[in-house]
Enzyme design. Structure first.
Site, mmCIF file in Angstrom:
data_model
loop_
_atom_site.group_PDB
_atom_site.id
_atom_site.type_symbol
_atom_site.label_atom_id
_atom_site.label_comp_id
_atom_site.label_asym_id
_atom_site.label_seq_id
_atom_site.Cartn_x
_atom_site.Cartn_y
_atom_site.Cartn_z
ATOM 1 N N LYS A 124 0.827 -1.213 0.000
ATOM 2 C CA LYS A 124 0.000 0.000 0.000
ATOM 3 C C LYS A 124 0.864 1.267 0.000
ATOM 4 C CE LYS A 124 -4.233 -2.119 1.249
ATOM 5 N NZ LYS A 124 -3.783 -3.502 1.508
HETATM 6 C C1 LIG Z 1 -4.321 -4.621 0.887
HETATM 7 C C2 LIG Z 1 -3.509 -5.867 0.766
HETATM 8 C C3 LIG Z 1 -3.831 -6.887 -0.161
HETATM 9 C C4 LIG Z 1 -5.062 -6.830 -1.038
HETATM 10 O O1 LIG Z 1 -5.001 -5.826 -2.023
HETATM 11 P P1 LIG Z 1 -6.324 -5.318 -2.756
HETATM 12 O O2 LIG Z 1 -5.930 -4.127 -3.510
HETATM 13 O O3 LIG Z 1 -7.311 -5.013 -1.644
HETATM 14 O O4 LIG Z 1 -6.808 -6.446 -3.623
HETATM 15 C C5 LIG Z 1 -2.984 -7.987 -0.250
HETATM 16 N N1 LIG Z 1 -1.899 -8.104 0.550
HETATM 17 C C6 LIG Z 1 -1.567 -7.161 1.447
HETATM 18 C C7 LIG Z 1 -0.381 -7.368 2.319
HETATM 19 C C8 LIG Z 1 -2.344 -5.995 1.588
HETATM 20 O O5 LIG Z 1 -2.009 -5.059 2.502
#
Ligand SMILES: *Cc1c(COP(=O)(O)O)cnc(C)c1O
Length: 486
Positions: A124
């Protein structure tokens, strides 16, 4: 470049106009009127660019109302080896999203693209760090301020705080369930001492936090006066910032543009893989996009059957890959809009049912809502599911075969990727977090702790700054007002 809503009842807007917002007024999600194209000649030039300059090239196709010199400065300030410093031993932080090619004794290859080297050790940060700089830039231009108010059970909230800390014109009020996050996650958030970051530990569970955010946001007068905003995964700038690493992954794994690659994406809200879909629509030679889910298999069900069915709270599981624990995939509407030939009226009808916890069926069977499931393959999508036992076995196996420790979400990706590998086409698995964040399962799998990047060794013993509050909405509003002075 103008942006329209997937539900077709909101006026077209520019990039800057939708930058600070979330949903369109009609409840839909924003998408560009058409996807800009990337030519082979551009790809040839881009092979030599730094990550920051590649990000500029991709973003300028979307953010056409931001002056190019400003945009270049923003990407160069964001994508630095210092911000994305938490690389594995032997990896080069200057690459920002380095590829790690693992080869076992039988010559089978697995490529990981490291997206989790930023300050909170999860992917993120790739988009959120840019968002922090874009927000600060846009607010300064309008001489405005923004108070971000949200709830988190872990990853998103900390990524938002690390992106917005110290930014002029921005405050963050983040609710989390008191004593329910891991010690590591709690320390990551609560150790921030920046005066514009407010951590509020709510005496309740995550749903109580979310209910409070909803209650405050439903008070429109308060929301307007306090300049309340959010940074959830449907924000368009976040999606577009993620397109960049698909382009970089493609360029890093190939020598020329006649080669293809596939990506496997550990998925929850469909934000990450939606960026992969957009990269493919722009012309990046992507063969297959593999959506990997955990026990919360809303997306896997759709990509296997054409049925999209929102889960009830009682059917939503707490798993050991918790950042993928979702009951519906909030960015999925963007893909369905394309799948339905951009028929906003049909999207609106189907997703109004999703909004009221229903679903739809595009399988083409008698009584279904359409037959577009047959076209999913043309968009490159397939899917698979991984459960706790798979996760643990994969962490063990990857460690034994390659000597590398992966986190639980990445393990879900690797498990599913192995079912879809094709000869001659590199399969890139997106590494969405570092194992240190989910140490409990690493201990279960390997019988020891995950290694921690430098600087994180003693994070739990740093002084913490947070406020404990009950679930009283009026007290919450008073707390916000007192700290914004508005
Ligand atoms: C948010 C997240 C995901 C999922 O991503 P999306 O964009 O919601 O599909 C997968 N792995 C981690 C570690 C995350 O923080």
């Amino acid at each position: 470049m103008q942006y329209v809503s997937t539900r077709g009842q909101s006026p077209a807007q520019s990039f800057s106009q939708i930058l600070l917002g979330g949903l369109a007024p009609d409840g839909g999600l924003y998408l560009p009127v058409e996807y800009p194209k990337i030519s082979g000649a551009e790809l040839d030039v881009w092979r030599k660019l730094s990550y920051a300059d590649l990000a500029f090239e991709v973003l300028k196709k979307f953010a056409t109302d931001i002056p190019e010199a400003d945009l270049r400065e923003l990407t160069r300030k964001t994508y630095t080896a210092d911000v994305y410093r938490n690389v594995r031993q032997g990896e080069d932080a200057a690459q920002i999203t380095p590829l790690c090619t693992l080869e076992d004794k039988d010559g089978r290859k697995l490529v990981l693209q490291a997206l989790s080297n930023g300050p909170t050790l999860a992917f993120k940060d790739m988009a959120m760090q840019l968002l922090g700089n874009l927000f600060e830039y846009a607010l300064a231009k309008q001489n405005a301020e923004l108070n971000i108010f949200g709830a988190t059970s872990g990853d998103t909230g900390s990524a938002a705080e690390y992106a917005m800390r110290g930014k002029k014109g921005i405050r963050v009020f983040m609710l989390s369930p008191h004593k329910k996050m891991s010690a590591f996650q709690t320390a990551q958030m609560f150790s921030l001492q920046d005066p514009n970051i407010f951590n509020i530990a709510v005496e309740g569970v995550f749903d109580d936090c979310q209910d409070m955010v909803k209650a405050v946001s439903n008070d429109l007068e308060f929301k307007a006066r306090q300049k309340i905003g959010t940074v959830n995964s449907i924000n368009w700038a976040r999606v577009v910032a993620q397109v960049v690493y698909y382009v970089r992954g493609y360029l890093s794994a190939t020598a020329s543009n006649d080669q293809k690659v596939s990506f496997t994406v550990p998925s929850g809200n469909f934000g990450n893989i939606c960026a992969g879909h957009i990269a493919r629509m722009m012309g990046i030679p992507i063969d297959t996009l593999v959506a990997a889910t955990n026990e919360n298999d809303v997306l896997d069900e759709f990509f296997r059957t054409g049925v999209y069915r929102v889960r009830k709270a009682s059917e939503t599981y707490h798993t050991t890959s918790p950042s993928m624990d979702i009951s519906k995939a909030s960015n999925f509407e963007r893909f369905v809009y394309d799948l339905l030939g951009r028929d906003a009226e049909r999207v609106r009808a189907l997703f109004k049912r999703v909004d009221s916890h229903g679903g739809f069926d595009l399988s083409g069977k008698p009584g279904s809502d359409g037959d577009e499931f047959a076209k999913v393959g043309a968009y490159g999508f397939v899917s698979g599911k991984s459960v706790h036992a798979d996760r643990v076995a994969t962490i063990r196996d990857v460690h034994a075969q390659y000597g590398v420790t992966v986190d639980t979400h990445t393990a879900d990706g690797i498990k599913v990727a192995r079912d879809y590998a094709k000869p001659g086409i590199p399969m890139i698995v997106l590494e969405t977090a570092l194992p240190a964040k989910f140490n409990e399962t690493i201990r279960e799998a390997l019988g020891r702790d995950a290694e921690r990047p430098a600087g994180f060794e003693n994070i739990e013993s740093l002084p913490q700054r947070y406020e404990v509050m009950g679930t009283d909405v009026e007290k919450m509003k008073a707390f916000i007002a007192r700290h914004t002075g508005l």
